[in-house]
Design a protein around this motif. Structure first.
Motif, PDB file in Angstrom:
ATOM      1  N   THR A   1       6.597   9.245  -5.306  1.00 50.79           N
ATOM      2  CA  THR A   1       7.575   8.348  -4.678  1.00 50.79           C
ATOM      3  C   THR A   1       6.934   7.603  -3.506  1.00 50.79           C
ATOM      4  OG1 THR A   1       9.405   9.823  -5.252  1.00 50.79           O
ATOM      5  CG2 THR A   1       9.807   8.216  -3.505  1.00 50.79           C
ATOM      6  N   ASP A   2       7.125   6.302  -3.456  1.00 49.95           N
ATOM      7  CA  ASP A   2       6.598   5.477  -2.366  1.00 49.95           C
ATOM      8  C   ASP A   2       7.439   5.739  -1.116  1.00 49.95           C
ATOM      9  OD1 ASP A   2       5.944   3.430  -0.553  1.00 49.95           O
ATOM     10  OD2 ASP A   2       5.432   2.044  -2.183  1.00 49.95           O
TER      11      ASP A   2
ATOM     12  N   LYS B   1       7.072   4.701   1.898  1.00 51.24           N
ATOM     13  CA  LYS B   1       7.326   3.519   2.717  1.00 51.24           C
ATOM     14  C   LYS B   1       8.582   2.816   2.221  1.00 51.24           C
ATOM     15  CE  LYS B   1       5.258  -0.771   4.390  1.00 51.24           C
ATOM     16  NZ  LYS B   1       4.071  -1.669   4.361  1.00 51.24           N
ATOM     17  N   LYS B   2       8.713   2.676   0.909  1.00 48.08           N
ATOM     18  CA  LYS B   2       9.904   2.034   0.352  1.00 48.08           C
ATOM     19  C   LYS B   2      11.128   2.928   0.535  1.00 48.08           C
ATOM     20  CE  LYS B   2       7.632  -0.929  -3.045  1.00 48.08           C
ATOM     21  NZ  LYS B   2       7.521  -1.285  -4.483  1.00 48.08           N
ATOM     22  N   LEU B   3      10.903   4.246   0.495  1.00 49.16           N
ATOM     23  CA  LEU B   3      12.022   5.166   0.742  1.00 49.16           C
ATOM     24  C   LEU B   3      12.592   4.953   2.137  1.00 49.16           C
ATOM     25  CD1 LEU B   3      12.386   8.872  -0.170  1.00 49.16           C
ATOM     26  CD2 LEU B   3      12.641   8.196   2.222  1.00 49.16           C
ATOM     27  N   GLU B   4      11.717   4.856   3.136  1.00 51.32           N
ATOM     28  CA  GLU B   4      12.205   4.643   4.506  1.00 51.32           C
ATOM     29  C   GLU B   4      12.868   3.284   4.645  1.00 51.32           C
ATOM     30  OE1 GLU B   4      10.796   4.785   9.189  1.00 51.32           O
ATOM     31  OE2 GLU B   4       9.402   5.424   7.604  1.00 51.32           O
ATOM     32  N   GLU B   5      12.307   2.277   3.984  1.00 51.42           N
ATOM     33  CA  GLU B   5      12.923   0.952   4.028  1.00 51.42           C
ATOM     34  C   GLU B   5      14.329   0.987   3.435  1.00 51.42           C
ATOM     35  OE1 GLU B   5      10.218  -1.560   1.960  1.00 51.42           O
ATOM     36  OE2 GLU B   5       8.819  -1.767   3.655  1.00 51.42           O
ATOM     37  N   ALA B   6      14.491   1.749   2.357  1.00 49.77           N
ATOM     38  CA  ALA B   6      15.805   1.876   1.726  1.00 49.77           C
ATOM     39  C   ALA B   6      16.795   2.559   2.668  1.00 49.77           C
ATOM     40  CB  ALA B   6      15.691   2.667   0.422  1.00 49.77           C
TER      41      ALA B   6
ATOM     42  N   ASN C   1      19.539   3.169  -3.974  1.00 51.29           N
ATOM     43  CA  ASN C   1      18.650   3.980  -3.155  1.00 51.29           C
ATOM     44  C   ASN C   1      18.217   5.275  -3.831  1.00 51.29           C
ATOM     45  OD1 ASN C   1      18.721   2.095  -1.101  1.00 51.29           O
ATOM     46  ND2 ASN C   1      20.455   3.058  -0.053  1.00 51.29           N
TER      47      ASN C   1
ATOM     48  N   TYR D   1      14.601   6.189  -4.993  1.00 51.94           N
ATOM     49  CA  TYR D   1      13.594   6.816  -4.143  1.00 51.94           C
ATOM     50  C   TYR D   1      14.081   8.144  -3.556  1.00 51.94           C
ATOM     51  CZ  TYR D   1      11.984   1.974  -4.283  1.00 51.94           C
ATOM     52  OH  TYR D   1      11.589   0.737  -4.706  1.00 51.94           O
TER      53      TYR D   1
END
Length: 226
Positions: free
Chosen positions: A151-152, A154-159, A211, A214
């Motif tokens: 799981t990315d 960085k994209k998880l936190e952005e989500a 969401n 992620y």
């Protein structure tokens, strides 16, 4: 009921009138009475702007007296003390003794626009001093877990941070290893209790589409009232 103040020739005396008039239009309430006439006569001059309540009251009483008794002196000094003209005191006293018709007393004619405005400003000032009750706030520490080590994050936190709600403020975050190459996102958030429910935040926003691509799950680690 008679109202008495300290020496009205002093600043302390005027201050006592200022404090007494807080939230009131006249000395004895919402209607001009003999008390207003007597106190007005005892005040040597219009109070300064440092005493806004007393100053407005003084103008209102002066306006009434000027309309009802044109040409008559008010506040004449006699033996070191101030008195109202006999005609003024007599009429005010007569009206004050008529206990059975208090609601119909109109000592000095109709209320002027200036007096209405002064009363409205006084009411508005009273409302301004009543601060609305603030809703409570809470500080929350949350763990956000990914599906796997691919799981990315960085994209998880952005989500996570893309979720915007009234009363929600995201704070500091960090990635914490949990084993097997998997990391979780530990993040702080502040919420307004009446506006945001942590459970609804998780169920309706963080672990729902899109969401959940992620985010596998979320856990509340700490919850503290601020």
């Amino acid at each position: 009921m008679a109202v008495t103040f300290s020496d009205l020739h002093t600043e302390e005396g005027v201050k006592s009138v200022e404090e007494h008039l807080a939230g009131k239009t006249y000395i004895s309430g919402d209607q001009l009475s003999v008390d207003d006439v007597k106190v007005y006569a005892a005040v040597p001059e219009k109070p300064s702007d440092a005493f806004p309540n007393a100053s407005k009251w003084y103008e209102c009483v002066a306006s009434h007296l000027a309309k009802s008794f044109p040409g008559k002196a008010v506040g004449v000094q006699i033996g070191g003390s101030a008195t109202a003209p006999p005609a003024v005191e007599a009429e005010a006293a007569a009206a004050g003794d008529d206990d059975d018709d208090d609601d119909d007393i109109d000592l000095f004619g109709d209320e002027t626009e200036e007096e209405k405005k002064a009363a409205e400003e006084r009411e508005a000032a009273k409302k301004d001093t009543k601060k609305p009750k603030e809703s409570g706030k809470s500080s929350v520490l949350m763990d956000v877990k990914p599906w796997d080590d691919e799981t990315d994050m960085k994209k998880l936190e952005e989500a996570v941070r893309a979720v915007e709600l009234p009363g929600l403020l995201w704070g500091a975050s960090k990635l914490v290893p949990v084993g097997y190459g998997i990391k979780k996102l530990t993040i702080m958030l502040t919420i307004v209790d009446d506006l945001v429910s942590p459970d609804n935040l998780i169920e309706d926003f963080l672990t729902s589409e899109p969401n959940n691509e992620y985010i596998q799950s979320c856990d509340i680690v700490a919850f503290n009232k601020i």
